[in-house]
Design a protein around this motif. Structure first.
Motif, PDB file in Angstrom:
ATOM      1  N   VAL A 164      18.088 -41.511 134.433  1.00 28.69           N
ATOM      2  CA  VAL A 164      17.747 -41.054 133.155  1.00 28.69           C
ATOM      3  C   VAL A 164      16.274 -41.773 132.802  1.00 28.69           C
ATOM      4  O   VAL A 164      16.185 -42.708 132.904  1.00 28.69           O
ATOM      5  CB  VAL A 164      18.607 -41.309 132.087  1.00 28.69           C
ATOM      6  N   PHE A 165      15.220 -41.069 132.590  1.00 29.57           N
ATOM      7  CA  PHE A 165      13.828 -41.145 132.156  1.00 29.57           C
ATOM      8  C   PHE A 165      13.871 -41.159 130.530  1.00 29.57           C
ATOM      9  O   PHE A 165      14.230 -40.210 129.962  1.00 29.57           O
ATOM     10  CB  PHE A 165      12.937 -40.347 132.788  1.00 29.57           C
ATOM     11  N   VAL A 166      13.255 -42.269 130.175  1.00 25.60           N
ATOM     12  CA  VAL A 166      13.487 -42.422 128.715  1.00 25.60           C
ATOM     13  C   VAL A 166      11.893 -42.757 128.166  1.00 25.60           C
ATOM     14  O   VAL A 166      11.388 -43.512 128.857  1.00 25.60           O
ATOM     15  CB  VAL A 166      14.399 -43.736 128.123  1.00 25.60           C
ATOM     16  N   TYR A 167      11.775 -41.883 127.069  1.00 26.31           N
ATOM     17  CA  TYR A 167      10.538 -42.137 126.434  1.00 26.31           C
ATOM     18  C   TYR A 167      10.696 -42.135 124.730  1.00 26.31           C
ATOM     19  O   TYR A 167      11.843 -41.712 124.188  1.00 26.31           O
ATOM     20  CB  TYR A 167       9.717 -40.688 126.489  1.00 26.31           C
ATOM     21  N   ASN A 168       9.613 -42.725 124.125  1.00 27.88           N
ATOM     22  CA  ASN A 168       9.633 -42.676 122.628  1.00 27.88           C
ATOM     23  C   ASN A 168       9.286 -41.176 122.242  1.00 27.88           C
ATOM     24  O   ASN A 168       8.755 -40.333 123.175  1.00 27.88           O
ATOM     25  CB  ASN A 168       9.009 -43.702 121.921  1.00 27.88           C
ATOM     26  N   THR A 169       9.293 -41.020 121.076  1.00 24.10           N
ATOM     27  CA  THR A 169       8.865 -39.543 120.514  1.00 24.10           C
ATOM     28  C   THR A 169       7.637 -39.332 120.549  1.00 24.10           C
ATOM     29  O   THR A 169       6.978 -38.157 119.990  1.00 24.10           O
ATOM     30  CB  THR A 169       9.702 -39.099 119.116  1.00 24.10           C
ATOM     31  N   ASN A 170       6.761 -40.136 120.992  1.00 29.08           N
ATOM     32  CA  ASN A 170       5.509 -39.861 121.042  1.00 29.08           C
ATOM     33  C   ASN A 170       4.931 -39.685 122.570  1.00 29.08           C
ATOM     34  O   ASN A 170       3.836 -39.481 122.890  1.00 29.08           O
ATOM     35  CB  ASN A 170       4.526 -40.923 120.656  1.00 29.08           C
ATOM     36  N   GLY A 171       6.147 -39.733 123.400  1.00 29.89           N
ATOM     37  CA  GLY A 171       5.626 -39.801 124.781  1.00 29.89           C
ATOM     38  C   GLY A 171       5.428 -40.864 125.533  1.00 29.89           C
ATOM     39  O   GLY A 171       5.192 -40.859 126.907  1.00 29.89           O
ATOM     40  N   GLN A 172       5.626 -42.045 124.945  1.00 27.03           N
ATOM     41  CA  GLN A 172       5.439 -43.301 125.829  1.00 27.03           C
ATOM     42  C   GLN A 172       6.513 -43.753 126.621  1.00 27.03           C
ATOM     43  O   GLN A 172       7.784 -43.623 126.224  1.00 27.03           O
ATOM     44  CB  GLN A 172       5.115 -44.572 124.768  1.00 27.03           C
ATOM     45  N   PHE A 173       6.615 -43.891 127.904  1.00 29.81           N
ATOM     46  CA  PHE A 173       7.617 -44.209 128.799  1.00 29.81           C
ATOM     47  C   PHE A 173       8.230 -45.541 128.376  1.00 29.81           C
ATOM     48  O   PHE A 173       7.320 -46.597 128.365  1.00 29.81           O
ATOM     49  CB  PHE A 173       6.959 -44.347 130.245  1.00 29.81           C
ATOM     50  N   LEU A 174       9.487 -45.657 128.221  1.00 27.25           N
ATOM     51  CA  LEU A 174      10.269 -46.899 128.009  1.00 27.25           C
ATOM     52  C   LEU A 174      10.970 -47.431 129.224  1.00 27.25           C
ATOM     53  O   LEU A 174      11.385 -48.631 129.177  1.00 27.25           O
ATOM     54  CB  LEU A 174      10.969 -46.747 126.835  1.00 27.25           C
ATOM     55  N   GLY A 175      11.300 -46.760 130.127  1.00 26.05           N
ATOM     56  CA  GLY A 175      12.046 -47.349 131.085  1.00 26.05           C
ATOM     57  C   GLY A 175      12.950 -46.358 131.986  1.00 26.05           C
ATOM     58  O   GLY A 175      13.219 -45.000 131.228  1.00 26.05           O
ATOM     59  N   ARG A 176      13.657 -46.596 133.200  1.00 21.32           N
ATOM     60  CA  ARG A 176      14.661 -45.752 133.305  1.00 21.32           C
ATOM     61  C   ARG A 176      16.289 -46.281 133.122  1.00 21.32           C
ATOM     62  O   ARG A 176      16.322 -47.647 133.196  1.00 21.32           O
ATOM     63  CB  ARG A 176      14.588 -45.426 134.791  1.00 21.32           C
TER      64      ARG A 176
END
Length: 321
Positions: A164-176
């Motif tokens: 699972v690829f996770v981003y904040n709602t501005n599109g910044q990558f947070l991790g897998r």
């Protein structure tokens, strides 16, 4: 460990969507072509105040409806996203009523677009790494975007890194990570099959995105198999949503079950898919079950005078009362 009792509730209403969806040609008996409504290309999301969004990859539009099924408005993706090639659309809505539109070729990532009130929010792009391989689900919850993927070829390293690829709602990558459901209190839910029972494990999330093996386990939700010692289709439960009261919902292709974390003791059956289909309603892809913020459940289907759901059938939403 939380044990579950089952309580049946099957009060459902049908919302007929007032819109003429595109039809597709379908080959029947190798030589006869008929025109048919095709639900495979559609996804559904429920916004605030019960507003219904349907994605239609054939017409390349997102059509919105009022909660009674009356036509509201539509987004023409061909106009908004000129020269973007896609044939599948997945959609999700956050608690601020932003609409997220994931465009795919087959199941492969093309673009993720964020809308509010029918308009693209500028400056929304996903940071690298992008969700490569097959994208199977989109979920937005607790100010995070979760895109579940599956490796195109068997590779244990892929699952080890997190599917699972996770981003904040501005599109910044947070991790897998290895989970896609986080409630408003920061609890993480992940399914874990067992030989005799079906487990949903609950973890406490941290500020950083981590695999559940690194998180503190809080509790288990246990759903016994219908046939002890044997796993059937009715035993494979999947999480389908969490409402704003942090109730969590599961689906096995036949029933939707609701777990109330406050009571910590029971689960309720909301939809019985088999009973619904007995009433001349076709649910071609029953995995299309959605939960809104108030805890109402919806499932995409069709109904009409012809059993095979040809051109005169209507696209509908089933809603639990």
């Amino acid at each position: 460990m939380t044990n579950i009792s089952l309580i049946a509730q099957n009060k459902n209403s049908v919302i007929i969507l007032k819109y003429s969806f595109n039809a597709v040609n379908t080959l029947i008996n190798k030589d006869k072509i008929t025109t048919q409504k095709e639900l495979f290309f559609k996804d559904v999301a429920i916004g605030l105040a019960g507003k219904i969004y349907i994605s239609d990859a054939i017409s390349k539009k997102i059509i919105s409806f009022k909660k009674n099924g009356e036509y509201d408005s539509e987004i023409n993706l061909d106009i908004d996203l000129d020269n973007t090639q896609f044939d599948m659309i997945k959609i999700s809505i956050d608690v601020k009523d932003n609409l997220y539109v994931l465009l795919l070729n087959g199941e492969f990532y093309i673009k993720l677009v964020k809308y509010f009130n029918g308009k693209i929010i500028n400056n929304f792009n996903l940071e690298n790494p992008l969700p490569f391989d097959r994208n199977t689900a989109l979920l937005v919850s607790n100010d995070k975007i979760f895109i579940r993927t599956t490796s195109s070829a068997p590779d244990p390293r892929y699952a080890e890194d997190g599917e699972v690829f996770v981003y904040n709602t501005n599109g910044q990558f947070l991790g897998r990570t290895d989970y896609a459901y986080e409630d408003l209190n920061g609890f993480v839910y992940k399914r874990k099959p067992n030989k005799e029972k079906y487990y949903i494990e609950i973890f406490r999330a941290t500020e950083n995105i981590l695999m559940t093996r690194d998180l503190k386990k809080i509790d288990d939700i246990v759903i016994p198999y219908s046939q002890p010692g044997r796993k059937t289709n009715k035993d494979w439960w999947s999480i389908v949503g969490i409402d704003q009261q942090n109730n969590i919902y599961f689906f096995n292709g036949y029933k939707v079950l609701k777990y109330n974390p406050k009571l910590n003791t029971k689960m309720e059956s909301i939809f019985n898919i088999k009973r619904i289909e007995d009433k001349s309603i076709s649910i071609k892809y029953p995995a299309n079950v959605k939960v809104d913020f108030d805890g109402k459940l919806y499932v995409l289907g069709s109904t009409g005078s012809l059993k095979d759901n040809f051109l005169d059938s209507k696209v509908i939403i089933l809603q639990n009362d």
